[in-house]
Design a protein around this motif. Structure first.
Motif, PDB file in Angstrom:
ATOM      1  N   ILE A  88      -4.846  -0.783  11.139  1.00  0.00           N
ATOM      2  CA  ILE A  88      -5.882   0.037  10.510  1.00  0.00           C
ATOM      3  C   ILE A  88      -5.713   1.499  10.910  1.00  0.00           C
ATOM      4  CG2 ILE A  88      -8.390   0.250  10.184  1.00  0.00           C
ATOM      5  CD1 ILE A  88      -7.677  -2.521   9.531  1.00  0.00           C
ATOM      6  N   PHE A 148       5.049   3.264  14.623  1.00  0.00           N
ATOM      7  CA  PHE A 148       6.398   3.239  14.041  1.00  0.00           C
ATOM      8  C   PHE A 148       6.382   3.049  12.530  1.00  0.00           C
ATOM      9  CE2 PHE A 148       7.427  -1.155  12.816  1.00  0.00           C
ATOM     10  CZ  PHE A 148       6.287  -1.790  13.276  1.00  0.00           C
ATOM     11  N   ARG A 178      -8.761  -5.219  -0.449  1.00  0.00           N
ATOM     12  CA  ARG A 178      -9.371  -6.526  -0.191  1.00  0.00           C
ATOM     13  C   ARG A 178      -8.391  -7.669  -0.466  1.00  0.00           C
ATOM     14  NH1 ARG A 178     -13.128  -3.706   1.633  1.00  0.00           N
ATOM     15  NH2 ARG A 178     -12.031  -4.420   3.443  1.00  0.00           N
ATOM     16  N   VAL A 179      -7.119  -7.371  -0.649  1.00  0.00           N
ATOM     17  CA  VAL A 179      -6.138  -8.414  -0.990  1.00  0.00           C
ATOM     18  C   VAL A 179      -5.950  -9.375   0.182  1.00  0.00           C
ATOM     19  CG1 VAL A 179      -3.710  -8.833  -1.589  1.00  0.00           C
ATOM     20  CG2 VAL A 179      -4.938  -6.902  -2.612  1.00  0.00           C
ATOM     21  N   LEU A 207      -4.893  -3.901  -5.648  1.00  0.00           N
ATOM     22  CA  LEU A 207      -4.366  -3.487  -4.333  1.00  0.00           C
ATOM     23  C   LEU A 207      -5.204  -2.348  -3.755  1.00  0.00           C
ATOM     24  CD1 LEU A 207      -2.011  -3.989  -2.288  1.00  0.00           C
ATOM     25  CD2 LEU A 207      -0.786  -2.139  -3.429  1.00  0.00           C
ATOM     26  N   LYS A 254     -15.596 -13.462   5.352  1.00  0.00           N
ATOM     27  CA  LYS A 254     -15.137 -14.242   4.184  1.00  0.00           C
ATOM     28  C   LYS A 254     -13.699 -14.739   4.347  1.00  0.00           C
ATOM     29  CE  LYS A 254     -13.651 -10.423   1.171  1.00  0.00           C
ATOM     30  NZ  LYS A 254     -13.436  -9.468   2.244  1.00  0.00           N
ATOM     31  N   PRO A 259       0.816  -1.222   0.000  1.00  0.00           N
ATOM     32  CA  PRO A 259       0.000   0.000   0.000  1.00  0.00           C
ATOM     33  C   PRO A 259       0.849   1.272   0.000  1.00  0.00           C
ATOM     34  CG  PRO A 259      -0.918  -1.594   1.547  1.00  0.00           C
ATOM     35  CD  PRO A 259       0.382  -2.177   1.044  1.00  0.00           C
ATOM     36  N   ILE A 260       2.060   1.201   0.548  1.00  0.00           N
ATOM     37  CA  ILE A 260       2.889   2.417   0.592  1.00  0.00           C
ATOM     38  C   ILE A 260       3.268   2.901  -0.815  1.00  0.00           C
ATOM     39  CG2 ILE A 260       5.193   1.338   0.824  1.00  0.00           C
ATOM     40  CD1 ILE A 260       5.693   3.592   2.989  1.00  0.00           C
TER      41      ILE A 260
HETATM   42  N1  LIG Z   1       5.414   0.571   9.639  1.00  0.00           N
HETATM   43  C1  LIG Z   1       4.456   1.051   8.889  1.00  0.00           C
HETATM   44  O1  LIG Z   1       4.135   2.225   9.017  1.00  0.00           O
HETATM   45  C2  LIG Z   1       3.721   0.142   7.942  1.00  0.00           C
HETATM   46  C3  LIG Z   1       4.327  -1.021   7.452  1.00  0.00           C
HETATM   47  C4  LIG Z   1       3.586  -1.873   6.623  1.00  0.00           C
HETATM   48  C5  LIG Z   1       2.273  -1.540   6.292  1.00  0.00           C
HETATM   49  N2  LIG Z   1       1.739  -0.379   6.769  1.00  0.00           N
HETATM   50  C6  LIG Z   1       0.323  -0.038   6.511  1.00  0.00           C
HETATM   51  O2  LIG Z   1      -0.471  -1.012   7.173  1.00  0.00           O
HETATM   52  C7  LIG Z   1      -1.666  -1.251   6.454  1.00  0.00           C
HETATM   53  C8  LIG Z   1      -1.799  -2.753   6.176  1.00  0.00           C
HETATM   54  O3  LIG Z   1      -0.786  -3.129   5.242  1.00  0.00           O
HETATM   55  P1  LIG Z   1      -0.970  -4.465   4.389  1.00  0.00           P
HETATM   56  O4  LIG Z   1       0.201  -4.572   3.488  1.00  0.00           O
HETATM   57  O5  LIG Z   1      -1.302  -5.612   5.261  1.00  0.00           O
HETATM   58  O6  LIG Z   1      -2.274  -4.050   3.535  1.00  0.00           O
HETATM   59  P2  LIG Z   1      -3.179  -4.962   2.616  1.00  0.00           P
HETATM   60  O7  LIG Z   1      -2.540  -6.290   2.387  1.00  0.00           O
HETATM   61  O8  LIG Z   1      -3.544  -4.174   1.417  1.00  0.00           O
HETATM   62  O9  LIG Z   1      -4.503  -5.160   3.512  1.00  0.00           O
HETATM   63  C9  LIG Z   1      -5.638  -5.676   2.904  1.00  0.00           C
HETATM   64  C10 LIG Z   1      -6.444  -6.421   3.952  1.00  0.00           C
HETATM   65  O10 LIG Z   1      -6.995  -5.490   4.895  1.00  0.00           O
HETATM   66  C11 LIG Z   1      -8.210  -6.059   5.374  1.00  0.00           C
HETATM   67  N3  LIG Z   1      -9.090  -5.010   5.874  1.00  0.00           N
HETATM   68  C12 LIG Z   1      -9.551  -3.930   5.197  1.00  0.00           C
HETATM   69  N4  LIG Z   1     -10.346  -3.186   6.003  1.00  0.00           N
HETATM   70  C13 LIG Z   1     -10.389  -3.824   7.209  1.00  0.00           C
HETATM   71  C14 LIG Z   1     -11.050  -3.560   8.448  1.00  0.00           C
HETATM   72  N5  LIG Z   1     -11.835  -2.491   8.628  1.00  0.00           N
HETATM   73  N6  LIG Z   1     -10.832  -4.424   9.487  1.00  0.00           N
HETATM   74  C15 LIG Z   1     -10.046  -5.500   9.349  1.00  0.00           C
HETATM   75  N7  LIG Z   1      -9.418  -5.819   8.186  1.00  0.00           N
HETATM   76  C16 LIG Z   1      -9.579  -4.984   7.133  1.00  0.00           C
HETATM   77  C17 LIG Z   1      -8.801  -6.752   4.160  1.00  0.00           C
HETATM   78  O11 LIG Z   1      -9.513  -7.876   4.612  1.00  0.00           O
HETATM   79  P3  LIG Z   1     -11.105  -7.943   4.450  1.00  0.00           P
HETATM   80  O12 LIG Z   1     -11.373  -8.051   2.978  1.00  0.00           O
HETATM   81  O13 LIG Z   1     -11.438  -9.168   5.230  1.00  0.00           O
HETATM   82  O14 LIG Z   1     -11.656  -6.677   5.040  1.00  0.00           O
HETATM   83  C18 LIG Z   1      -7.580  -7.180   3.324  1.00  0.00           C
HETATM   84  O15 LIG Z   1      -7.327  -8.577   3.429  1.00  0.00           O
HETATM   85  C19 LIG Z   1      -1.578  -0.373   5.197  1.00  0.00           C
HETATM   86  O16 LIG Z   1      -2.244   0.836   5.440  1.00  0.00           O
HETATM   87  C20 LIG Z   1      -0.076  -0.109   5.055  1.00  0.00           C
HETATM   88  O17 LIG Z   1       0.222   1.086   4.370  1.00  0.00           O
HETATM   89  C21 LIG Z   1       2.439   0.474   7.582  1.00  0.00           C
END
Ligand SMILES: NC(=O)c1ccc[n+]([C@@H]2O[C@H](COP(=O)([O-])OP(=O)(O)OC[C@H]3O[C@@H](n4cnc5c(N)ncnc54)[C@H](OP(=O)(O)O)[C@@H]3O)[C@@H](O)[C@H]2O)c1
Length: 340
Positions: free
Chosen positions: A216, A284, A329-330, A325, A181, A42-43
């Protein structure tokens, strides 16, 4: 060589385009990696939109994308002793370097580790950012110990699917939040209990956890604090950055002084609630670290962690991959292969 570069801020599909650029030459302390696969995060979308301009000025001058890579070392700088030509490696390139959407990329050997032998380049490329984020959240900040309880909100994305498996490997008792799901997926990965957010909130039953790992944004860190035990820890990668977050940024002091009041104010309700509830709170930004990736390599080779890939695309279908992406919903990760 060909490289997929961000030409202007905007919607990632249209903002990226292929360019012919010089093949990079490693300095004494760098390695040149031929990229075989690259995972999306997502970044990438946030940087392309310009959302991170305030905290990452180096990116404003020269925005770079593409951080999770797997490939083969093709050249090493004269001072590099930890890797040799032909070695298969994976890495999370730091934010100011990026540029992984290319035939070749330069990396600092301290950010690189040998690829796990039992998985493909595509699978290995999906690991670094998610893995480093989970190690830093759960081990470095929360200092998790076997037997403790952890709430992972949410469990089905790139970071969440890794977090559940990593927490399992540490002997934690895991509650994962997901939509109905994806309930079976998170159970298979190792969650002891699943809360489906489309039917209930993790605050409904009053359960308190030693650790809450929040993935989140918006007001979710506040909800996470309410779910943590007194003396427990909330680690967040979503929601507003705080002052400690600013201190760790690689920006000059004047820029830091400008961000302190802004982020201090934005995170004030979270800080106050954490203080009142006696909860440790960390927000962080993930750091690149080859040694931590070596730990992950071991866990993968022992079969304790499996990469979860939702879809694999050829590089030229990058727009399609980013469109998916963007849906949020990935399940697990998206990866691009056949780099050139
Ligand atoms: N250190 C950092 O600052 C750092 C590092 C890595 C990632 N991040 C951030 O962390 C977030 C997650 O990253 P990621 O790579 O895991 O993203 P991702 O793979 O795109 O996350 C998608 C997942 O989020 C779930 N989701 C969406 N809305 C939700 C909700 N309200 N409650 C629970 N689950 C939900 C979806 O499942 P459902 O379809 O079941 O809803 C989907 O499987 C992003 O915003 C990313 O930018 C930050």
């Amino acid at each position: 060589m060909k490289s997929l570069l961000l030409k202007k801020y905007g919607d990632i599909g249209k903002a990226l385009s292929f360019s012919e650029i010089d093949k990079p030459i490693p300095n004494d302390n760098e390695v040149l990696i031929e990229v075989k696969a690259i995972a999306l995060n997502p970044i990438d979308i946030k940087i392309a939109k310009g959302d991170l301009k305030a905290i990452l000025p180096s990116i404003v001058k020269k925005p770079k994308l593409g951080f999770d890579i797997c490939g083969i070392i093709r050249k090493t700088g004269s001072m590099v002793t930890s890797f040799k030509n032909g070695e298969e490696v994976f890495s999370r390139l730091p934010l100011h370097k990026g540029s992984g959407f290319a035939e070749f990329v330069l990396a600092d050997p301290d950010h690189v580790a040998s690829k796990p032998k039992n998985i493909t380049h595509e699978a290995a490329a999906t690991i670094p950012l998610a893995a480093l984020t989970c190690i830093q959240a759960i081990s470095k900040y929360a200092k998790a110990k076997a037997g403790q309880s952890i709430l992972i909100d949410s469990g089905s994305g790139g970071v969440g699917t890794f977090a559940i498996q990593y927490a399992k490997s540490l002997g934690l008792n895991i509650t994962a939040v997901t939509s109905h799901k994806n309930e079976v997926l998170v159970e298979i990965l190792g969650a002891n209990r699943v809360i489906c957010y489309d039917f209930e909130s993790f605050l409904d039953d009053g359960e308190k956890y030693d650790i809450v790992f929040n993935l989140i944004g918006d007001n979710n860190p506040l909800r996470s604090i309410l779910a943590a035990k007194k003396g427990g820890t909330v680690v967040s990668i979503g929601g507003p950055p705080d002052i400690r977050f600013v201190l760790k940024l690689k920006i000059n002091i004047i820029h830091k002084l400008l961000l302190y009041p802004l982020f201090g104010l934005m995170s004030l309700p979270i800080k106050i609630l954490a203080l009142v509830k006696g909860v440790n709170y960390y927000r962080f930004l993930t750091e690149s670290d080859g040694k931590q990736l070596e730990i992950v390599k071991g866990l993968i080779e022992k079969g304790k962690i499996k990469p979860i890939i939702d879809r694999t695309y050829p590089l030229e279908k990058y727009e399609e991959a980013f469109e998916y992406l963007k849906t949020n919903r990935v399940k697990g990760k998206l990866v691009l292969n056949k780099i050139y």
